[in-house]
Design a protein around this motif. Sequence first.
Motif, PDB file in Angstrom:
ATOM      1  N   SER A   1     -21.118  -4.176 -23.182  1.00 40.52           N
ATOM      2  CA  SER A   1     -20.110  -3.251 -22.702  1.00 40.52           C
ATOM      3  C   SER A   1     -20.663  -2.345 -21.321  1.00 40.52           C
ATOM      4  O   SER A   1     -19.749  -2.319 -20.377  1.00 40.52           O
TER       5      SER A   1
ATOM      6  N   SER B   1     -12.798   3.036 -24.653  1.00 40.58           N
ATOM      7  CA  SER B   1     -13.846   3.836 -24.023  1.00 40.58           C
ATOM      8  C   SER B   1     -14.412   4.688 -25.320  1.00 40.58           C
ATOM      9  O   SER B   1     -15.469   4.928 -25.490  1.00 40.58           O
TER      10      SER B   1
ATOM     11  N   PHE C   1     -16.031   2.145 -27.813  1.00 38.43           N
ATOM     12  CA  PHE C   1     -17.170   1.048 -27.237  1.00 38.43           C
ATOM     13  C   PHE C   1     -18.164   1.962 -26.208  1.00 38.43           C
ATOM     14  O   PHE C   1     -19.013   1.269 -25.893  1.00 38.43           O
TER      15      PHE C   1
END
Length: 459
Positions: free
Chosen positions: A79, A325, A328
């Motif tokens: 990520s 967002s 993760f």
Amino acid sequence: MRINNSLYLQAYVVLTLAICGLVQYLLGIGAILWLPFLAAMAMVMLLFLQNNYESPEYDLHETCIAVLYIGMCALVLASTFLQSGAKVVIVGFKNELALSLVFFCLLLGFIRESQLYRTVKVLYWVFYAQLPVILYQILIVVPKRVAAHGEFEKWDSVVGTFGGNPMGGGNSAALGLFCLLIMLLKLSEFRHGVIGKLNAGLHICAAFILCVLGEIKFVILISPILMIFVWLSPSYIHGVRQNDIKKVLLILGSMSLLIFLAILVLAASYASAFDSDPNQSAFKVFFNSLDYIFDAHYILPTGELGRMTTIFFWLENSDLYGWPSVLFGYGLNATNHGSSVAPGFLNTVFNVLIDSTSLSMMLWEMGIIGSVLFLVVILYVLKIAMPKERLSLEQLSPQDVQLLSWQPAFIAFAVAGLLSLPYSQILMLVPMLQFQFYLSLGASLVLRKSVLNMEEAKV
């Protein structure tokens, strides 16, 4: 070439808990904190280079922990890379997750129980080294800081060997939690009959006094709870578990007395520094100093959010770039305002500092999924590492008893690390505490493995 993993880990203890902090504190060289990161990477390489006469065997629990840990790291690093690039991955990993490799290496068999025994002995010597260092800080550094900034700036300079800026604040919380670890280890040794009352009492009182000198309220307040946990927790050795209510009340009463004295000392110091109302009681002065922690809308003049405020701020603003967002995260280092290489961009976006606590950093940077995986790994370790009566005292040497006595202390210290998540950011940023935390988690797995091997050998 044969590699002495025990000696390497002992050197790692001294490097991280003594040398790095002193260099940072006395010389102002912040780059020294890259060394624990590099040592963790080298530890992984040494793990794969070591030669074992027997291939290590991992049970289902250990395999699950390894898979969950690797999955968590892979998710968070991927990520971060996709959102911020390779440089931020390196810096963020170094700051926040790299020292978890210590735990991973211990899980995979980097050292045996006899090597862990020698490593913990080094921890005691590091504790003894705090005494002259703190004496120097009290007599030399604190007066200089008071003269330069006023009496209200006299805290955070007493940090032992745990580093920081002597004139701007240091890692006193890392010192306090290290003292807590020593208290827990010594109490557990006393409970198992390894040491006497005087030895345990001197170590516990000395560690507690250091917490008062460092004004570490978090440790002062949680220490009785964790010490009671250590005293009442099960043991690997039959007949050790303590159920005597009188002794429990004695420990609780002794710690309550120490806390009462600590509150009086700290309240008098606060009253002197902040010119408080002389009619206020010591307890009112002390607990007034904690009000900001629970204020949901507390923002310092510097822009730093209060501890409770960070949670409400995340709830209100975490969907800045949408639900992906939230789930993760925005990537490692996204909230770290202190990084000189890759400062966190979220602080600029919101124009406030949101890295006041580790929990806030985890939620913003790892997202809900990454944070849950992080906690699941730790809670899984604590669950399987909880000791059960398996061995008799007669079949163990005094060194074996001392070694096994540390298991409840390691578990209690890991719980303290979890409790620090909503209180401070040090578990995500300060390598001194990160090393202690992950060493305790890994050590608990080493001891568990040792006991299981002893049982199999008997069969």
